[in-house]
Design a protein around this motif. Structure first.
Motif, PDB file in Angstrom:
ATOM      1  N   HIS A  30     158.869  80.779  36.453  1.00 17.57           N
ATOM      2  CA  HIS A  30     159.445  80.984  37.540  1.00 17.57           C
ATOM      3  C   HIS A  30     159.147  80.634  38.961  1.00 17.57           C
ATOM      4  O   HIS A  30     158.841  81.169  39.768  1.00 17.57           O
ATOM      5  CB  HIS A  30     159.482  82.394  37.751  1.00 17.57           C
ATOM      6  N   ASP A  31     158.774  79.166  39.028  1.00 15.06           N
ATOM      7  CA  ASP A  31     158.467  78.461  40.232  1.00 15.06           C
ATOM      8  C   ASP A  31     159.873  78.296  40.757  1.00 15.06           C
ATOM      9  O   ASP A  31     160.621  77.298  40.387  1.00 15.06           O
ATOM     10  CB  ASP A  31     157.562  77.444  40.076  1.00 15.06           C
ATOM     11  N   GLU A  32     160.027  78.957  41.863  1.00 14.26           N
ATOM     12  CA  GLU A  32     161.100  78.856  42.457  1.00 14.26           C
ATOM     13  C   GLU A  32     161.804  77.177  42.983  1.00 14.26           C
ATOM     14  O   GLU A  32     163.059  76.855  43.167  1.00 14.26           O
ATOM     15  CB  GLU A  32     161.406  79.505  43.908  1.00 14.26           C
ATOM     16  N   ARG A  33     160.671  76.685  43.402  1.00 11.77           N
ATOM     17  CA  ARG A  33     160.816  75.237  43.557  1.00 11.77           C
ATOM     18  C   ARG A  33     161.484  74.354  42.694  1.00 11.77           C
ATOM     19  O   ARG A  33     161.974  73.270  42.853  1.00 11.77           O
ATOM     20  CB  ARG A  33     159.471  74.738  44.386  1.00 11.77           C
ATOM     21  N   GLU A  76     176.733  78.476  49.365  1.00 11.28           N
ATOM     22  CA  GLU A  76     175.529  79.244  49.470  1.00 11.28           C
ATOM     23  C   GLU A  76     174.655  78.603  48.949  1.00 11.28           C
ATOM     24  O   GLU A  76     174.464  77.982  47.769  1.00 11.28           O
ATOM     25  CB  GLU A  76     175.919  80.583  48.656  1.00 11.28           C
ATOM     26  N   LEU A  77     173.529  78.115  49.758  1.00 10.85           N
ATOM     27  CA  LEU A  77     172.420  77.399  49.659  1.00 10.85           C
ATOM     28  C   LEU A  77     171.192  78.630  49.173  1.00 10.85           C
ATOM     29  O   LEU A  77     171.001  79.635  49.527  1.00 10.85           O
ATOM     30  CB  LEU A  77     171.930  76.649  51.026  1.00 10.85           C
ATOM     31  N   ILE A  78     170.460  77.917  48.139  1.00 10.34           N
ATOM     32  CA  ILE A  78     169.249  78.604  47.647  1.00 10.34           C
ATOM     33  C   ILE A  78     167.964  77.853  48.168  1.00 10.34           C
ATOM     34  O   ILE A  78     167.737  76.673  47.507  1.00 10.34           O
ATOM     35  CB  ILE A  78     169.408  78.780  46.263  1.00 10.34           C
ATOM     36  N   GLY A  79     167.387  78.397  49.073  1.00 13.57           N
ATOM     37  CA  GLY A  79     165.791  77.720  49.095  1.00 13.57           C
ATOM     38  C   GLY A  79     166.297  76.409  50.222  1.00 13.57           C
ATOM     39  O   GLY A  79     167.185  76.175  50.478  1.00 13.57           O
ATOM     40  N   ASP A  80     165.083  75.679  50.477  1.00 16.46           N
ATOM     41  CA  ASP A  80     165.075  74.741  51.252  1.00 16.46           C
ATOM     42  C   ASP A  80     164.857  73.392  50.237  1.00 16.46           C
ATOM     43  O   ASP A  80     164.922  73.364  49.147  1.00 16.46           O
ATOM     44  CB  ASP A  80     163.899  74.439  52.055  1.00 16.46           C
ATOM     45  N   VAL A  81     165.048  72.100  50.914  1.00 13.76           N
ATOM     46  CA  VAL A  81     164.967  70.964  49.956  1.00 13.76           C
ATOM     47  C   VAL A  81     163.419  71.072  49.583  1.00 13.76           C
ATOM     48  O   VAL A  81     162.355  71.410  50.425  1.00 13.76           O
ATOM     49  CB  VAL A  81     165.134  69.794  51.042  1.00 13.76           C
ATOM     50  N   VAL A  82     163.105  70.847  48.441  1.00 17.17           N
ATOM     51  CA  VAL A  82     161.801  70.551  47.812  1.00 17.17           C
ATOM     52  C   VAL A  82     161.544  69.075  47.893  1.00 17.17           C
ATOM     53  O   VAL A  82     162.352  68.353  47.105  1.00 17.17           O
ATOM     54  CB  VAL A  82     161.771  71.027  46.583  1.00 17.17           C
ATOM     55  N   TRP A  83     160.344  68.684  48.410  1.00 16.77           N
ATOM     56  CA  TRP A  83     159.902  67.246  48.218  1.00 16.77           C
ATOM     57  C   TRP A  83     158.786  67.347  47.000  1.00 16.77           C
ATOM     58  O   TRP A  83     157.759  67.848  47.284  1.00 16.77           O
ATOM     59  CB  TRP A  83     159.439  66.566  49.507  1.00 16.77           C
ATOM     60  N   ALA A  84     159.084  66.349  46.008  1.00 17.40           N
ATOM     61  CA  ALA A  84     158.035  66.220  45.067  1.00 17.40           C
ATOM     62  C   ALA A  84     156.882  65.896  45.260  1.00 17.40           C
ATOM     63  O   ALA A  84     155.666  66.312  44.826  1.00 17.40           O
ATOM     64  CB  ALA A  84     158.620  65.138  43.952  1.00 17.40           C
ATOM     65  N   ASP A  85     156.560  64.913  46.207  1.00 22.90           N
ATOM     66  CA  ASP A  85     155.191  64.489  46.794  1.00 22.90           C
ATOM     67  C   ASP A  85     154.361  65.600  47.191  1.00 22.90           C
ATOM     68  O   ASP A  85     153.218  65.687  47.106  1.00 22.90           O
ATOM     69  CB  ASP A  85     155.278  63.207  47.586  1.00 22.90           C
ATOM     70  N   GLU A  86     155.118  66.588  48.072  1.00 22.95           N
ATOM     71  CA  GLU A  86     154.455  67.815  48.596  1.00 22.95           C
ATOM     72  C   GLU A  86     154.070  68.971  47.364  1.00 22.95           C
ATOM     73  O   GLU A  86     153.146  69.336  47.440  1.00 22.95           O
ATOM     74  CB  GLU A  86     155.163  68.407  49.573  1.00 22.95           C
ATOM     75  N   LEU A  87     155.203  68.689  46.654  1.00 21.38           N
ATOM     76  CA  LEU A  87     154.838  69.938  45.555  1.00 21.38           C
ATOM     77  C   LEU A  87     153.836  69.536  44.514  1.00 21.38           C
ATOM     78  O   LEU A  87     152.925  70.560  44.175  1.00 21.38           O
ATOM     79  CB  LEU A  87     156.243  70.149  44.747  1.00 21.38           C
ATOM     80  N   HIS A 109     155.424  60.144  44.353  1.00 28.58           N
ATOM     81  CA  HIS A 109     156.832  60.836  44.374  1.00 28.58           C
ATOM     82  C   HIS A 109     157.492  60.812  45.744  1.00 28.58           C
ATOM     83  O   HIS A 109     158.433  61.632  45.895  1.00 28.58           O
ATOM     84  CB  HIS A 109     156.673  62.292  43.746  1.00 28.58           C
ATOM     85  N   ALA A 110     157.158  60.091  46.700  1.00 28.69           N
ATOM     86  CA  ALA A 110     157.587  60.073  47.991  1.00 28.69           C
ATOM     87  C   ALA A 110     159.121  59.802  47.887  1.00 28.69           C
ATOM     88  O   ALA A 110     159.640  58.862  47.155  1.00 28.69           O
ATOM     89  CB  ALA A 110     156.768  59.155  48.796  1.00 28.69           C
ATOM     90  N   GLY A 111     159.962  60.712  48.832  1.00 28.92           N
ATOM     91  CA  GLY A 111     161.275  60.330  48.888  1.00 28.92           C
ATOM     92  C   GLY A 111     162.195  61.046  47.513  1.00 28.92           C
ATOM     93  O   GLY A 111     163.509  60.841  47.692  1.00 28.92           O
TER      94      GLY A 111
END
Length: 140
Positions: free
Chosen positions: A59-62, A95-106, A112-114
């Motif tokens: 259940h990782d929401e990202r 209806e949006l769920i959460g923010d944008v998830v960036w793979a390089d940060e996650l 995974h930049a961009g």
């Protein structure tokens, strides 16, 4: 926004091991990775296009919204600019769920930049995603 293709199909299931085995062995998908409760398979449509299977305990929401429980499917559409496309959805009252998830940060990996995604809910109650693969456009 212009949708380029379906680039991701995610499945949450209580039958994780059997589903992974069926996709790999019966359907013949190439396995890209396997973790405890999360596995990915290559789709032929793009370099980062994946069919991913999540156990009902993952259940990782990202990665996959918990609102898709106990089982369900999420489909992602490839776009060139996920931030701009998300803003268009918001302006349209989606209806949006959460923010944008960036793979390089996650994943703490600059390779995974961009590459990023965001989730949204259609009027039918199903969850979908927009995904930017980072190959054409970088964030910012």
């Amino acid at each position: 926004m212009q949708v380029r293709r379906v680039c991701f199909v995610g499945v949450r299931t209580a039958h994780f091991d059997a589903t992974v085995a069926c996709i790999r062995d019966a359907l013949g998908f190439e396995q890209a990775f396997a973790n405890s409760g999360w596995a990915g398979f290559m789709l032929g449509s793009g370099q980062r296009d994946l069919l991913e299977v999540f156990s009902d305990g993952e259940h990782d929401e990202r990665l996959f919204p918990a609102s898709v429980v106990p089982s369900g499917v999420v489909i992602a559409f490839a776009v060139d600019d996920v931030v701009g496309a998300r803003a268009e959805l918001a302006a349209a009252g989606v209806e949006l769920i959460g923010d944008v998830v960036w793979a390089d940060e996650l994943f703490k990996n600059s390779q995974h930049a961009g590459y990023g995604w965001c989730f949204f809910k259609m009027p039918d109650g199903n969850v979908y995603a927009l995904q930017q693969d980072g190959l054409a456009t970088s964030p910012g």
